[in-house]
Design a protein around this motif. Sequence first.
Motif, short mmCIF file in Angstrom:
data_model
loop_
_atom_site.label_atom_id
_atom_site.label_comp_id
_atom_site.label_asym_id
_atom_site.label_seq_id
_atom_site.Cartn_x
_atom_site.Cartn_y
_atom_site.Cartn_z
N SER A 85 0.81 -1.21 0.00
CA SER A 85 0.00 0.00 0.00
C SER A 85 0.85 1.27 0.00
N ASN A 86 2.17 1.10 0.12
CA ASN A 86 3.10 2.24 0.10
C ASN A 86 4.45 1.72 -0.42
N ILE A 87 4.49 1.38 -1.70
CA ILE A 87 5.65 0.72 -2.29
C ILE A 87 6.85 1.68 -2.26
N PRO A 88 7.95 1.28 -1.63
CA PRO A 88 9.09 2.19 -1.46
C PRO A 88 10.02 2.25 -2.68
N ILE A 103 7.09 -4.83 -14.92
CA ILE A 103 6.17 -5.84 -14.40
C ILE A 103 6.09 -5.71 -12.89
N VAL A 104 4.88 -5.75 -12.35
CA VAL A 104 4.67 -5.88 -10.91
C VAL A 104 3.96 -7.21 -10.69
N THR A 105 4.46 -8.00 -9.77
CA THR A 105 3.91 -9.33 -9.56
C THR A 105 3.55 -9.55 -8.09
N CYS A 106 2.53 -10.36 -7.87
CA CYS A 106 2.13 -10.82 -6.53
C CYS A 106 1.97 -12.33 -6.59
N SER A 107 2.81 -13.03 -5.89
CA SER A 107 2.72 -14.49 -5.83
C SER A 107 2.18 -14.92 -4.48
N GLN A 108 0.96 -15.46 -4.47
CA GLN A 108 0.37 -15.95 -3.22
C GLN A 108 0.29 -14.86 -2.16
N SER A 109 0.04 -13.61 -2.57
CA SER A 109 0.15 -12.53 -1.59
C SER A 109 -0.92 -11.43 -1.69
N HIS A 154 -4.06 -11.35 -1.54
CA HIS A 154 -5.16 -11.43 -0.57
C HIS A 154 -4.77 -10.90 0.80
N TRP A 155 -3.47 -10.63 1.01
CA TRP A 155 -3.02 -10.02 2.27
C TRP A 155 -2.86 -8.51 2.14
N MET A 156 -3.25 -7.96 1.00
CA MET A 156 -3.05 -6.53 0.73
C MET A 156 -4.39 -5.82 0.57
N GLU A 157 -4.49 -4.63 1.14
CA GLU A 157 -5.71 -3.85 0.94
C GLU A 157 -5.79 -3.48 -0.54
N PRO A 158 -6.83 -3.95 -1.26
CA PRO A 158 -6.80 -3.87 -2.72
C PRO A 158 -6.77 -2.47 -3.32
N LYS A 159 -7.57 -1.52 -2.80
CA LYS A 159 -7.63 -0.20 -3.42
C LYS A 159 -6.30 0.54 -3.33
N SER A 160 -5.72 0.58 -2.15
CA SER A 160 -4.45 1.29 -1.99
C SER A 160 -3.32 0.57 -2.71
N ILE A 202 -6.94 -11.57 14.13
CA ILE A 202 -5.57 -12.09 14.02
C ILE A 202 -4.94 -11.78 12.67
N SER A 203 -5.74 -11.23 11.74
CA SER A 203 -5.17 -10.84 10.44
C SER A 203 -6.22 -10.05 9.66
N ASN A 204 -5.77 -9.43 8.57
CA ASN A 204 -6.67 -8.80 7.60
C ASN A 204 -6.48 -9.54 6.28
N LYS A 205 -7.57 -10.09 5.75
CA LYS A 205 -7.48 -10.93 4.56
C LYS A 205 -8.63 -10.61 3.62
N TRP A 206 -8.34 -10.56 2.32
CA TRP A 206 -9.34 -10.23 1.32
C TRP A 206 -9.64 -11.45 0.45
N ASP A 207 -10.88 -11.54 0.00
CA ASP A 207 -11.38 -12.70 -0.73
C ASP A 207 -10.68 -12.83 -2.09
N LYS A 208 -10.05 -13.97 -2.33
CA LYS A 208 -9.37 -14.20 -3.61
C LYS A 208 -10.36 -14.17 -4.78
#
Length: 266
Positions: free
Chosen positions: A97-100, A108-114, A116-122, A174-180
């Motif tokens: 949500s704040n890529i440094p 290319i930007v990639t997300c492997s198995q990850s 769903h752990w990220m707030e999608p809009k940001s 215990i976590s924040n998770k978004w629906d795949k």
Amino acid sequence: MDLSLNAERFSGNKYVNLYNRFRPSPPKEILQLSLNYLGKTKAASIIDLGCGTGISTKSWTPYAKKITGIEPSNEMIEIAIDNTNSPNIKYISGYASNIPVPSNNADIVTCSQSFHWMEPKSTLKEVNRVLKKEGVFVLYDIIWPPSVNCEYENAYNELFDNITSITQNINQQISNKWDKKKHLLNIKNSNYFSFIKETFFHKTDILSTEQLIGIALSQGGLEALLKLGFSENEIGLNNFIKKVKKMKITPYKKITYNYRAIFAIK
């Protein structure tokens, strides 16, 4: 929203090493199709969000001049650094949500198995910021459990149905998770991309009892309950391990990881 809960889920030296040992690298066809959409045989720059222990990041080595893995778990980054010898890869601590990294930075930007752990809009806003024009965003997830046989898959589903039930009854977050299942819709609704496609891939490896058990142990939901003090009996882990150890070896001795992948071009 406290996203540090997600990073804490993937912590602990024993667990992080187990994760690194048993999680598979992605099929090369996913990486090559990303480059086909980019229109190049090699990218100038790739950013791997939620890179974990660098399993996916290292897979991109032949396909990019520069690769940057971004990961909020310091313990996972330490394993990634220790296990990476490629001079074109570096790892940075940070959240999606704040890529440094600077704007207009990545082919290319990639997300492997990850993802769903990220707030999608940001996260998608940041992906759009760092991607070059006509750059490719690709995310890919394994469809759990892997394909083995009905005996194993029923045992796996029983274990994780129980884990879901226990987790839902815990009176703390215990976590924040978004629906795949909403990944594709979230990407479409962002309006950042001119082309979007969802498709499927697979990767087959040699089957072993150790791998079947290790895949289950590498799941964050199971590890989260162990960290909270639930016993292996309460979770159903001991029963699962007994079933797997008694399972007959399949005729072809193969395990197949099925992947759902989404490609989006800016």
